[in-house]
Design an enzyme around this catalytic site. Sequence first.
Site, PDB file in Angstrom:
ATOM      1  N   LYS A  53      20.443  50.886 -38.936  1.00 29.71           N
ATOM      2  CA  LYS A  53      20.145  51.705 -40.095  1.00 29.71           C
ATOM      3  C   LYS A  53      18.807  52.418 -39.927  1.00 29.71           C
ATOM      4  O   LYS A  53      18.530  53.408 -40.586  1.00 29.71           O
ATOM      5  CB  LYS A  53      20.048  50.810 -41.346  1.00 29.71           C
ATOM      6  CG  LYS A  53      21.266  50.032 -41.697  1.00 29.71           C
ATOM      7  CD  LYS A  53      20.952  49.188 -42.951  1.00 29.71           C
ATOM      8  CE  LYS A  53      21.986  48.101 -43.104  1.00 29.71           C
ATOM      9  NZ  LYS A  53      21.586  47.161 -44.189  1.00 29.71           N
ATOM     10  N   GLY A  54      17.940  51.877 -39.079  1.00 32.68           N
ATOM     11  CA  GLY A  54      16.538  52.284 -39.044  1.00 32.68           C
ATOM     12  C   GLY A  54      16.267  53.759 -38.870  1.00 32.68           C
ATOM     13  O   GLY A  54      15.251  54.263 -39.342  1.00 32.68           O
ATOM     14  N   GLU A 109      16.757  57.412 -32.483  1.00 30.69           N
ATOM     15  CA  GLU A 109      16.428  56.000 -32.763  1.00 30.69           C
ATOM     16  C   GLU A 109      15.057  55.912 -33.437  1.00 30.69           C
ATOM     17  O   GLU A 109      14.189  56.749 -33.217  1.00 30.69           O
ATOM     18  CB  GLU A 109      16.452  55.236 -31.428  1.00 30.69           C
ATOM     19  CG  GLU A 109      16.032  53.779 -31.476  1.00 30.69           C
ATOM     20  CD  GLU A 109      16.943  52.879 -32.287  1.00 30.69           C
ATOM     21  OE1 GLU A 109      17.130  53.161 -33.473  1.00 30.69           O
ATOM     22  OE2 GLU A 109      17.431  51.869 -31.735  1.00 30.69           O
ATOM     23  N   ASP A 110      14.867  54.878 -34.245  1.00 39.11           N
ATOM     24  CA  ASP A 110      13.582  54.718 -34.930  1.00 39.11           C
ATOM     25  C   ASP A 110      12.472  54.276 -33.974  1.00 39.11           C
ATOM     26  O   ASP A 110      11.389  54.841 -33.953  1.00 39.11           O
ATOM     27  CB  ASP A 110      13.708  53.733 -36.107  1.00 39.11           C
ATOM     28  CG  ASP A 110      14.353  52.395 -35.728  1.00 39.11           C
ATOM     29  OD1 ASP A 110      14.706  52.192 -34.548  1.00 39.11           O
ATOM     30  OD2 ASP A 110      14.510  51.538 -36.619  1.00 39.11           O
ATOM     31  N   ASP A 113      11.434  49.291 -28.438  1.00 38.71           N
ATOM     32  CA  ASP A 113      10.588  48.108 -28.342  1.00 38.71           C
ATOM     33  C   ASP A 113      10.763  47.518 -26.937  1.00 38.71           C
ATOM     34  O   ASP A 113      10.149  47.983 -25.990  1.00 38.71           O
ATOM     35  CB  ASP A 113      11.011  47.151 -29.464  1.00 38.71           C
ATOM     36  CG  ASP A 113      10.138  45.921 -29.603  1.00 38.71           C
ATOM     37  OD1 ASP A 113       8.976  45.966 -29.207  1.00 38.71           O
ATOM     38  OD2 ASP A 113      10.632  44.905 -30.115  1.00 38.71           O
ATOM     39  N   LYS A 141       6.874  51.351 -28.504  1.00 41.87           N
ATOM     40  CA  LYS A 141       5.947  50.244 -28.227  1.00 41.87           C
ATOM     41  C   LYS A 141       6.019  49.973 -26.728  1.00 41.87           C
ATOM     42  O   LYS A 141       6.748  49.080 -26.280  1.00 41.87           O
ATOM     43  CB  LYS A 141       6.393  48.981 -28.995  1.00 41.87           C
ATOM     44  CG  LYS A 141       5.927  48.930 -30.422  1.00 41.87           C
ATOM     45  CD  LYS A 141       6.030  47.502 -30.950  1.00 41.87           C
ATOM     46  CE  LYS A 141       6.952  47.418 -32.128  1.00 41.87           C
ATOM     47  NZ  LYS A 141       7.165  46.053 -32.615  1.00 41.87           N
ATOM     48  N   PHE A 162       4.138  44.655 -35.566  1.00 42.88           N
ATOM     49  CA  PHE A 162       5.392  44.855 -36.280  1.00 42.88           C
ATOM     50  C   PHE A 162       5.169  45.894 -37.378  1.00 42.88           C
ATOM     51  O   PHE A 162       4.319  45.720 -38.247  1.00 42.88           O
ATOM     52  CB  PHE A 162       5.924  43.547 -36.873  1.00 42.88           C
ATOM     53  CG  PHE A 162       7.359  43.673 -37.285  1.00 42.88           C
ATOM     54  CD1 PHE A 162       8.380  43.490 -36.363  1.00 42.88           C
ATOM     55  CD2 PHE A 162       7.691  44.030 -38.586  1.00 42.88           C
ATOM     56  CE1 PHE A 162       9.708  43.652 -36.725  1.00 42.88           C
ATOM     57  CE2 PHE A 162       9.025  44.195 -38.956  1.00 42.88           C
ATOM     58  CZ  PHE A 162      10.030  44.001 -38.019  1.00 42.88           C
ATOM     59  N   VAL A 163       5.915  46.980 -37.304  1.00 43.74           N
ATOM     60  CA  VAL A 163       5.718  48.075 -38.257  1.00 43.74           C
ATOM     61  C   VAL A 163       6.935  48.239 -39.167  1.00 43.74           C
ATOM     62  O   VAL A 163       8.064  47.902 -38.785  1.00 43.74           O
ATOM     63  CB  VAL A 163       5.411  49.404 -37.540  1.00 43.74           C
ATOM     64  CG1 VAL A 163       4.061  49.361 -36.860  1.00 43.74           C
ATOM     65  CG2 VAL A 163       6.508  49.779 -36.545  1.00 43.74           C
ATOM     66  N   ASP A 169      12.548  48.382 -41.280  1.00 50.11           N
ATOM     67  CA  ASP A 169      12.525  47.308 -42.277  1.00 50.11           C
ATOM     68  C   ASP A 169      11.951  46.013 -41.737  1.00 50.11           C
ATOM     69  O   ASP A 169      11.835  45.806 -40.529  1.00 50.11           O
ATOM     70  CB  ASP A 169      13.954  47.015 -42.750  1.00 50.11           C
ATOM     71  CG  ASP A 169      14.745  46.223 -41.704  1.00 50.11           C
ATOM     72  OD1 ASP A 169      14.748  46.620 -40.528  1.00 50.11           O
ATOM     73  OD2 ASP A 169      15.336  45.189 -42.067  1.00 50.11           O
TER      74      ASP A 169
HETATM   75  P1  IMP Z   1      14.716  46.865 -28.567  1.00 50.82           P
HETATM   76  O1  IMP Z   1      16.088  46.634 -28.058  1.00 50.82           O
HETATM   77  O2  IMP Z   1      13.827  45.660 -28.381  1.00 50.82           O
HETATM   78  O3  IMP Z   1      14.064  48.120 -28.030  1.00 50.82           O
HETATM   79  O4  IMP Z   1      14.850  46.932 -30.140  1.00 50.82           O
HETATM   80  C1  IMP Z   1      14.882  48.062 -30.866  1.00 50.82           C
HETATM   81  C2  IMP Z   1      15.206  47.691 -32.309  1.00 50.82           C
HETATM   82  O5  IMP Z   1      14.441  46.563 -32.761  1.00 50.82           O
HETATM   83  C3  IMP Z   1      14.825  48.829 -33.210  1.00 50.82           C
HETATM   84  O6  IMP Z   1      15.886  49.730 -33.370  1.00 50.82           O
HETATM   85  C4  IMP Z   1      14.470  48.117 -34.489  1.00 50.82           C
HETATM   86  O7  IMP Z   1      15.634  47.922 -35.263  1.00 50.82           O
HETATM   87  C5  IMP Z   1      13.952  46.767 -34.064  1.00 50.82           C
HETATM   88  N1  IMP Z   1      12.470  46.759 -34.023  1.00 50.82           N
HETATM   89  C6  IMP Z   1      11.690  46.634 -32.947  1.00 50.82           C
HETATM   90  N2  IMP Z   1      10.380  46.655 -33.291  1.00 50.82           N
HETATM   91  C7  IMP Z   1      10.334  46.796 -34.618  1.00 50.82           C
HETATM   92  C8  IMP Z   1       9.256  46.886 -35.573  1.00 50.82           C
HETATM   93  O8  IMP Z   1       8.050  46.864 -35.267  1.00 50.82           O
HETATM   94  N3  IMP Z   1       9.629  47.029 -36.875  1.00 50.82           N
HETATM   95  C9  IMP Z   1      10.928  47.071 -37.289  1.00 50.82           C
HETATM   96  N4  IMP Z   1      11.957  46.991 -36.434  1.00 50.82           N
HETATM   97  C10 IMP Z   1      11.674  46.851 -35.107  1.00 50.82           C
END
Ligand code: IMP
Length: 189
Positions: A53-54, A109-110, A113, A141, A162-163, A169
């Site tokens: 949803k982000g 994508e939001d 990470d 990040k 964590f943002v 969310d």
């Molecule tokens: P990745 O697979 O670790 O890159 O995860 C990406 C997903 O993790 C994002 O689409 C977010 O839904 C969630 N996420 C990662 N970091 C944060 C954060 O700081 N705040 C909120 N959601 C996050």
Amino acid sequence: MSSSTAASLSEFSNTNLEPLITGEQIQARISEMGASIARDYAGRNPLLIGVLKGAFVFLSDLVRATDLRVGLEFMAISSYGASTRSSGEVRIVKDLDVAVEGRDIIVVEDIVDTGLTLNYLLSNLESRGATSVALAALLNKQERRVKEVKIDYLGFTIPDAFVVGYGLDFAERYRNLPYIAVLKDPAQG
Ligand code: IMP
């Protein structure tokens, strides 16, 4: 009601939030990103895929900043859980309603990470025969990266914190915040 009571009831100025990027800064950056996309895809008809949803707030601003004929789709994905997360396996919870063969795709994508989610999603879309697959992400990040992901259009690189806000969310809270903030104490919600 006194002004101090009113402030304590405010979701947007909650004391557990440390403002990081203002709404104005986000808008200014998204305008530049939309202009870059319109220039790079001039004469083409890319399909923007929002990751639920982000990304919903970022996507809604990005499409309005992109003066181009575009298609719009959504996908929802979830990781398999902590134990297998390092494998990068993710589950598609909501798939596309259209074929992507021969299409130029821009995944929206939001935040990137660890990169595990996007690494899986981008190669999944490539394997379906898309002509091109690009990524637009509002936040990055970089310090947390486990799998490398090429971000074609990036809003901001942020520290390892964590943002929340602007679609992001914490346990379904703060998606409606009109700016991005660091959540100081997750235990407080
Ligand atoms: P990745 O697979 O670790 O890159 O995860 C990406 C997903 O993790 C994002 O689409 C977010 O839904 C969630 N996420 C990662 N970091 C944060 C954060 O700081 N705040 C909120 N959601 C996050």
